[in-house]
Write a protein that holds these residues in place. Sequence first.
Motif, PDB file in Angstrom:
ATOM      1  N   ASN A   1       0.826  -1.205   0.000  1.00 54.57           N
ATOM      2  CA  ASN A   1       0.000   0.000   0.000  1.00 54.57           C
ATOM      3  C   ASN A   1       0.865   1.261   0.000  1.00 54.57           C
ATOM      4  O   ASN A   1       0.560   2.219  -0.720  1.00 54.57           O
ATOM      5  CB  ASN A   1      -0.978  -0.004   1.173  1.00 54.57           C
ATOM      6  N   VAL A   2       1.923   1.265   0.755  1.00 59.49           N
ATOM      7  CA  VAL A   2       2.830   2.417   0.771  1.00 59.49           C
ATOM      8  C   VAL A   2       3.426   2.626  -0.624  1.00 59.49           C
ATOM      9  O   VAL A   2       3.474   3.759  -1.125  1.00 59.49           O
ATOM     10  CB  VAL A   2       3.946   2.239   1.835  1.00 59.49           C
ATOM     11  N   ALA A   3       3.854   1.559  -1.262  1.00 62.39           N
ATOM     12  CA  ALA A   3       4.424   1.666  -2.612  1.00 62.39           C
ATOM     13  C   ALA A   3       3.379   2.184  -3.603  1.00 62.39           C
ATOM     14  O   ALA A   3       3.688   3.033  -4.459  1.00 62.39           O
ATOM     15  CB  ALA A   3       4.967   0.310  -3.064  1.00 62.39           C
ATOM     16  N   MET A   4       2.142   1.698  -3.488  1.00 67.40           N
ATOM     17  CA  MET A   4       1.080   2.156  -4.390  1.00 67.40           C
ATOM     18  C   MET A   4       0.770   3.636  -4.140  1.00 67.40           C
ATOM     19  O   MET A   4       0.586   4.402  -5.085  1.00 67.40           O
ATOM     20  CB  MET A   4      -0.174   1.301  -4.204  1.00 67.40           C
TER      21      MET A   4
ATOM     22  N   ALA B   1       3.414   5.631  -5.809  1.00 73.09           N
ATOM     23  CA  ALA B   1       3.289   5.593  -7.271  1.00 73.09           C
ATOM     24  C   ALA B   1       2.190   6.535  -7.762  1.00 73.09           C
ATOM     25  O   ALA B   1       2.402   7.308  -8.700  1.00 73.09           O
ATOM     26  CB  ALA B   1       3.012   4.167  -7.739  1.00 73.09           C
ATOM     27  N   VAL B   2       1.023   6.501  -7.131  1.00 71.75           N
ATOM     28  CA  VAL B   2      -0.079   7.337  -7.612  1.00 71.75           C
ATOM     29  C   VAL B   2       0.033   8.784  -7.129  1.00 71.75           C
ATOM     30  O   VAL B   2      -0.800   9.611  -7.497  1.00 71.75           O
ATOM     31  CB  VAL B   2      -1.467   6.747  -7.279  1.00 71.75           C
TER      32      VAL B   2
ATOM     33  N   PRO C   1      -8.952  10.047  -3.488  1.00 67.47           N
ATOM     34  CA  PRO C   1      -8.201  10.696  -2.403  1.00 67.47           C
ATOM     35  C   PRO C   1      -7.456   9.648  -1.571  1.00 67.47           C
ATOM     36  O   PRO C   1      -7.889   8.495  -1.486  1.00 67.47           O
ATOM     37  CB  PRO C   1      -9.282  11.374  -1.566  1.00 67.47           C
ATOM     38  N   LYS C   2      -6.371  10.066  -0.948  1.00 69.65           N
ATOM     39  CA  LYS C   2      -5.498   9.144  -0.213  1.00 69.65           C
ATOM     40  C   LYS C   2      -6.254   8.284   0.803  1.00 69.65           C
ATOM     41  O   LYS C   2      -5.999   7.095   0.923  1.00 69.65           O
ATOM     42  CB  LYS C   2      -4.377   9.923   0.481  1.00 69.65           C
TER      43      LYS C   2
ATOM     44  N   ALA D   1     -10.595   0.693   2.836  1.00 68.04           N
ATOM     45  CA  ALA D   1     -11.480   1.424   1.922  1.00 68.04           C
ATOM     46  C   ALA D   1     -11.764   0.597   0.666  1.00 68.04           C
ATOM     47  O   ALA D   1     -12.892   0.577   0.164  1.00 68.04           O
ATOM     48  CB  ALA D   1     -10.877   2.768   1.555  1.00 68.04           C
ATOM     49  N   ALA D   2     -10.748  -0.091   0.171  1.00 66.17           N
ATOM     50  CA  ALA D   2     -10.943  -0.940  -1.012  1.00 66.17           C
ATOM     51  C   ALA D   2     -11.923  -2.067  -0.707  1.00 66.17           C
ATOM     52  O   ALA D   2     -12.814  -2.369  -1.513  1.00 66.17           O
ATOM     53  CB  ALA D   2      -9.603  -1.511  -1.483  1.00 66.17           C
TER      54      ALA D   2
END
Length: 138
Positions: free
Chosen positions: A80-83, A86-87, A105-106, A113-114
């Motif tokens: 999640n941190v990497a994603m 990236a975004v 939003p973050k 949330a997903a």
Amino acid sequence: AMTDLMGGHVDLFFGTPQSVVPLVKSGELKAYGVTSKTKLEQLPNVESFVKVLGPKLEILYWQAMYAPAGTSEAVIKTLNVAMQEAVSDPTIIKTWDTEGFFIYPKEMRTPAAANALLKSEIVRWGQVIRDNNIHVDQ
């Protein structure tokens, strides 16, 4: 589906902004509406179906990254941190914005949330299937 649309084999297609915005801008496709609550900034002359026909036509395109069941929380957190990084990259943001890709939003880009979004979509579309007596032909 896009190949069939461009080849004249089908008359109508609901596509993702990324797949249709460049083709609408070039004049290769005609857009009749978008399924978001508001117009797309990239297609200012294309109206929102939701605005014209009501909230049941709000259909958002979303993607999520999943890992196998049992994946450790540490690995999930690292992914999640990497994603998130990236975004948050300005090049990614600019490219996706040009194509009409909405970046949530973050606070909406977390595993919790997903999962909540996925569960709400299952409920929503399950109800559509039941209300319309939709069955898979086998």
